[in-house]
Design a protein around this motif. Structure first.
Motif, PDB file in Angstrom:
ATOM      1  N   THR A  98       8.762  -7.790 -11.132  1.00 42.15           N
ATOM      2  CA  THR A  98       9.542  -6.639 -11.608  1.00 42.15           C
ATOM      3  C   THR A  98      10.818  -7.060 -12.307  1.00 42.15           C
ATOM      4  O   THR A  98      11.583  -6.219 -12.760  1.00 42.15           O
ATOM      5  N   THR A  99      11.083  -8.360 -12.373  1.00 41.69           N
ATOM      6  CA  THR A  99      12.285  -8.868 -13.025  1.00 41.69           C
ATOM      7  C   THR A  99      11.875  -9.960 -14.004  1.00 41.69           C
ATOM      8  O   THR A  99      10.699 -10.248 -14.166  1.00 41.69           O
ATOM      9  N   GLY A 100      12.837 -10.571 -14.645  1.00 38.91           N
ATOM     10  CA  GLY A 100      12.543 -11.661 -15.563  1.00 38.91           C
ATOM     11  C   GLY A 100      11.810 -11.199 -16.808  1.00 38.91           C
ATOM     12  O   GLY A 100      10.868 -11.835 -17.256  1.00 38.91           O
ATOM     13  N   GLY A 101      12.229 -10.071 -17.356  1.00 38.47           N
ATOM     14  CA  GLY A 101      11.597  -9.563 -18.559  1.00 38.47           C
ATOM     15  C   GLY A 101      10.652  -8.406 -18.305  1.00 38.47           C
ATOM     16  O   GLY A 101      10.293  -7.679 -19.214  1.00 38.47           O
ATOM     17  N   TRP A 102      10.220  -8.230 -17.061  1.00 36.54           N
ATOM     18  CA  TRP A 102       9.371  -7.089 -16.706  1.00 36.54           C
ATOM     19  C   TRP A 102      10.278  -6.024 -16.131  1.00 36.54           C
ATOM     20  O   TRP A 102      11.187  -6.307 -15.371  1.00 36.54           O
ATOM     21  N   PHE A 103      10.026  -4.779 -16.471  1.00 37.57           N
ATOM     22  CA  PHE A 103      10.803  -3.713 -15.852  1.00 37.57           C
ATOM     23  C   PHE A 103       9.848  -2.683 -15.279  1.00 37.57           C
ATOM     24  O   PHE A 103       9.041  -2.110 -15.990  1.00 37.57           O
ATOM     25  N   CYS A 104       9.946  -2.493 -14.004  1.00 33.89           N
ATOM     26  CA  CYS A 104       9.161  -1.475 -13.316  1.00 33.89           C
ATOM     27  C   CYS A 104      10.118  -0.710 -12.417  1.00 33.89           C
ATOM     28  O   CYS A 104      11.003  -1.293 -11.809  1.00 33.89           O
ATOM     29  N   SER A 105       9.944   0.583 -12.329  1.00 31.39           N
ATOM     30  CA  SER A 105      10.773   1.360 -11.420  1.00 31.39           C
ATOM     31  C   SER A 105       9.959   1.885 -10.251  1.00 31.39           C
ATOM     32  O   SER A 105      10.514   2.441  -9.314  1.00 31.39           O
ATOM     33  N   ARG A 106       8.624   1.684 -10.304  1.00 32.63           N
ATOM     34  CA  ARG A 106       7.760   2.078  -9.208  1.00 32.63           C
ATOM     35  C   ARG A 106       6.702   1.000  -8.982  1.00 32.63           C
ATOM     36  O   ARG A 106       6.161   0.474  -9.949  1.00 32.63           O
ATOM     37  N   ILE A 107       6.392   0.743  -7.717  1.00 34.21           N
ATOM     38  CA  ILE A 107       5.380  -0.257  -7.370  1.00 34.21           C
ATOM     39  C   ILE A 107       4.583   0.206  -6.162  1.00 34.21           C
ATOM     40  O   ILE A 107       4.984   1.126  -5.458  1.00 34.21           O
ATOM     41  N   GLY A 108       3.492  -0.482  -5.883  1.00 30.86           N
ATOM     42  CA  GLY A 108       2.723  -0.276  -4.673  1.00 30.86           C
ATOM     43  C   GLY A 108       2.040   1.070  -4.568  1.00 30.86           C
ATOM     44  O   GLY A 108       2.380   2.007  -5.268  1.00 30.86           O
ATOM     45  N   GLY A 109       1.063   1.173  -3.670  1.00 32.24           N
ATOM     46  CA  GLY A 109       0.408   2.429  -3.320  1.00 32.24           C
ATOM     47  C   GLY A 109       0.112   3.349  -4.486  1.00 32.24           C
ATOM     48  O   GLY A 109       0.216   2.989  -5.636  1.00 32.24           O
ATOM     49  N   GLU A 110      -0.251   4.570  -4.166  1.00 30.51           N
ATOM     50  CA  GLU A 110      -0.505   5.593  -5.175  1.00 30.51           C
ATOM     51  C   GLU A 110       0.649   6.559  -5.200  1.00 30.51           C
ATOM     52  O   GLU A 110       1.126   6.998  -4.165  1.00 30.51           O
ATOM     53  N   PHE A 111       1.090   6.924  -6.380  1.00 34.54           N
ATOM     54  CA  PHE A 111       2.131   7.928  -6.540  1.00 34.54           C
ATOM     55  C   PHE A 111       1.424   9.256  -6.761  1.00 34.54           C
ATOM     56  O   PHE A 111       0.769   9.458  -7.770  1.00 34.54           O
ATOM     57  N   VAL A 112       1.559  10.122  -5.781  1.00 31.81           N
ATOM     58  CA  VAL A 112       0.874  11.410  -5.848  1.00 31.81           C
ATOM     59  C   VAL A 112       1.870  12.506  -6.164  1.00 31.81           C
ATOM     60  O   VAL A 112       2.981  12.482  -5.744  1.00 31.81           O
TER      61      VAL A 112
ATOM     62  N   THR B 230      20.165  -3.519  -5.625  1.00 32.41           N
ATOM     63  CA  THR B 230      18.898  -2.872  -5.937  1.00 32.41           C
ATOM     64  C   THR B 230      18.134  -2.694  -4.646  1.00 32.41           C
ATOM     65  O   THR B 230      17.901  -3.656  -3.922  1.00 32.41           O
ATOM     66  N   THR B 231      17.769  -1.465  -4.353  1.00 33.45           N
ATOM     67  CA  THR B 231      16.999  -1.157  -3.161  1.00 33.45           C
ATOM     68  C   THR B 231      15.755  -0.392  -3.593  1.00 33.45           C
ATOM     69  O   THR B 231      15.829   0.519  -4.405  1.00 33.45           O
ATOM     70  N   TRP B 232      14.620  -0.776  -3.070  1.00 31.25           N
ATOM     71  CA  TRP B 232      13.366  -0.067  -3.305  1.00 31.25           C
ATOM     72  C   TRP B 232      13.146   0.838  -2.108  1.00 31.25           C
ATOM     73  O   TRP B 232      13.109   0.375  -0.970  1.00 31.25           O
ATOM     74  N   HIS B 233      13.032   2.156  -2.356  1.00 33.16           N
ATOM     75  CA  HIS B 233      12.841   3.131  -1.278  1.00 33.16           C
ATOM     76  C   HIS B 233      11.385   3.569  -1.216  1.00 33.16           C
ATOM     77  O   HIS B 233      10.745   3.780  -2.242  1.00 33.16           O
ATOM     78  N   ARG B 234      10.911   3.718   0.010  1.00 34.04           N
ATOM     79  CA  ARG B 234       9.576   4.293   0.215  1.00 34.04           C
ATOM     80  C   ARG B 234       9.569   5.666  -0.442  1.00 34.04           C
ATOM     81  O   ARG B 234      10.485   6.454  -0.258  1.00 34.04           O
ATOM     82  N   PHE B 235       8.547   5.949  -1.247  1.00 38.41           N
ATOM     83  CA  PHE B 235       8.487   7.194  -2.011  1.00 38.41           C
ATOM     84  C   PHE B 235       7.313   8.015  -1.518  1.00 38.41           C
ATOM     85  O   PHE B 235       6.165   7.589  -1.588  1.00 38.41           O
ATOM     86  N   GLU B 236       7.613   9.174  -0.979  1.00 40.50           N
ATOM     87  CA  GLU B 236       6.578  10.004  -0.371  1.00 40.50           C
ATOM     88  C   GLU B 236       6.911  11.470  -0.581  1.00 40.50           C
ATOM     89  O   GLU B 236       8.058  11.870  -0.409  1.00 40.50           O
TER      90      GLU B 236
ATOM     91  N   HIS C 130       0.782  -1.235   0.000  1.00 35.31           N
ATOM     92  CA  HIS C 130       0.000   0.000   0.000  1.00 35.31           C
ATOM     93  C   HIS C 130       0.812   1.282   0.000  1.00 35.31           C
ATOM     94  O   HIS C 130       0.243   2.367  -0.038  1.00 35.31           O
ATOM     95  N   VAL C 131       2.116   1.170   0.081  1.00 35.19           N
ATOM     96  CA  VAL C 131       2.991   2.346   0.059  1.00 35.19           C
ATOM     97  C   VAL C 131       3.711   2.361  -1.284  1.00 35.19           C
ATOM     98  O   VAL C 131       4.112   1.309  -1.779  1.00 35.19           O
ATOM     99  N   PRO C 132       3.880   3.527  -1.908  1.00 37.79           N
ATOM    100  CA  PRO C 132       4.646   3.570  -3.152  1.00 37.79           C
ATOM    101  C   PRO C 132       6.141   3.350  -2.895  1.00 37.79           C
ATOM    102  O   PRO C 132       6.687   3.872  -1.928  1.00 37.79           O
ATOM    103  N   TRP C 133       6.769   2.592  -3.783  1.00 38.28           N
ATOM    104  CA  TRP C 133       8.201   2.287  -3.687  1.00 38.28           C
ATOM    105  C   TRP C 133       8.851   2.621  -5.023  1.00 38.28           C
ATOM    106  O   TRP C 133       8.280   2.379  -6.076  1.00 38.28           O
ATOM    107  N   GLN C 134      10.060   3.142  -4.946  1.00 34.79           N
ATOM    108  CA  GLN C 134      10.807   3.480  -6.153  1.00 34.79           C
ATOM    109  C   GLN C 134      12.152   2.758  -6.132  1.00 34.79           C
ATOM    110  O   GLN C 134      12.842   2.741  -5.124  1.00 34.79           O
ATOM    111  N   ARG C 135      12.526   2.215  -7.287  1.00 36.27           N
ATOM    112  CA  ARG C 135      13.749   1.421  -7.411  1.00 36.27           C
ATOM    113  C   ARG C 135      14.979   2.316  -7.540  1.00 36.27           C
ATOM    114  O   ARG C 135      14.991   3.280  -8.288  1.00 36.27           O
ATOM    115  N   ASP C 136      16.025   1.955  -6.794  1.00 36.72           N
ATOM    116  CA  ASP C 136      17.351   2.570  -6.911  1.00 36.72           C
ATOM    117  C   ASP C 136      18.369   1.451  -7.061  1.00 36.72           C
ATOM    118  O   ASP C 136      18.246   0.418  -6.407  1.00 36.72           O
ATOM    119  N   THR C 137      19.351   1.655  -7.896  1.00 33.01           N
ATOM    120  CA  THR C 137      20.426   0.680  -8.065  1.00 33.01           C
ATOM    121  C   THR C 137      21.754   1.390  -7.897  1.00 33.01           C
ATOM    122  O   THR C 137      21.946   2.479  -8.422  1.00 33.01           O
TER     123      THR C 137
END
Length: 131
Positions: free
Chosen positions: A117-131, A91-97, A74-81
């Protein structure tokens, strides 16, 4: 991300496969029991000197709650490498707020519990709403 909810055994390292081997195959835990154990991430934090990762999984990491799972979904997360010596790429996913990364983290193996998010899928943001 497309594939949300699908499960797979692929992560940044072999950590997901190692969990499967160690806890399910060798110790005889069920997958449900392993997920419950992983919830212990709610306590403590990762240390860069020991693993190359740095941060707590939840804001209040001094009590046992289900915040790890609630936040994951339920919280937005953003990927950092980044490359961290001597560990290599991390690869660390940080809480994005509030349009910025917060100190709480999820690792790729954590994110893999709920998102593809891996194995052919690429996402840099997951979860929650990005406002």
């Amino acid at each position: 991300c497309a594939g949300q909810g699908e499960r797979h055994v692929s992560a940044e390292s072999t950590s997901s496969m190692d969990v499967e081997r160690a806890f399910v195959e060798e110790l005889g835990f069920t997958h449900r029991e392993v997920v419950a154990l992983i919830g212990a991430h709610v306590l403590g934090k990762a240390s860069k000197v020991h693993s190359g990762y740095d941060g707590a999984w939840v804001q209040r990491n001094d009590r046992f709650t289900n915040d790890y799972y609630v936040d994951m979904l339920h919280v937005p997360w953003q990927r950092d490498t980044e490359t961290v010596e001597p560990f290599g790429e991390r690869t660390t996913w940080h809480r994005f707020e509030g349009m910025r990364n917060m100190p709480e983290i999820m690792l790729q193996a954590d994110v893999d519990l709920a998102f593809q998010t891996t194995g052919g899928w690429f996402c840099s943001r997951i979860g929650g709403e990005f406002v």
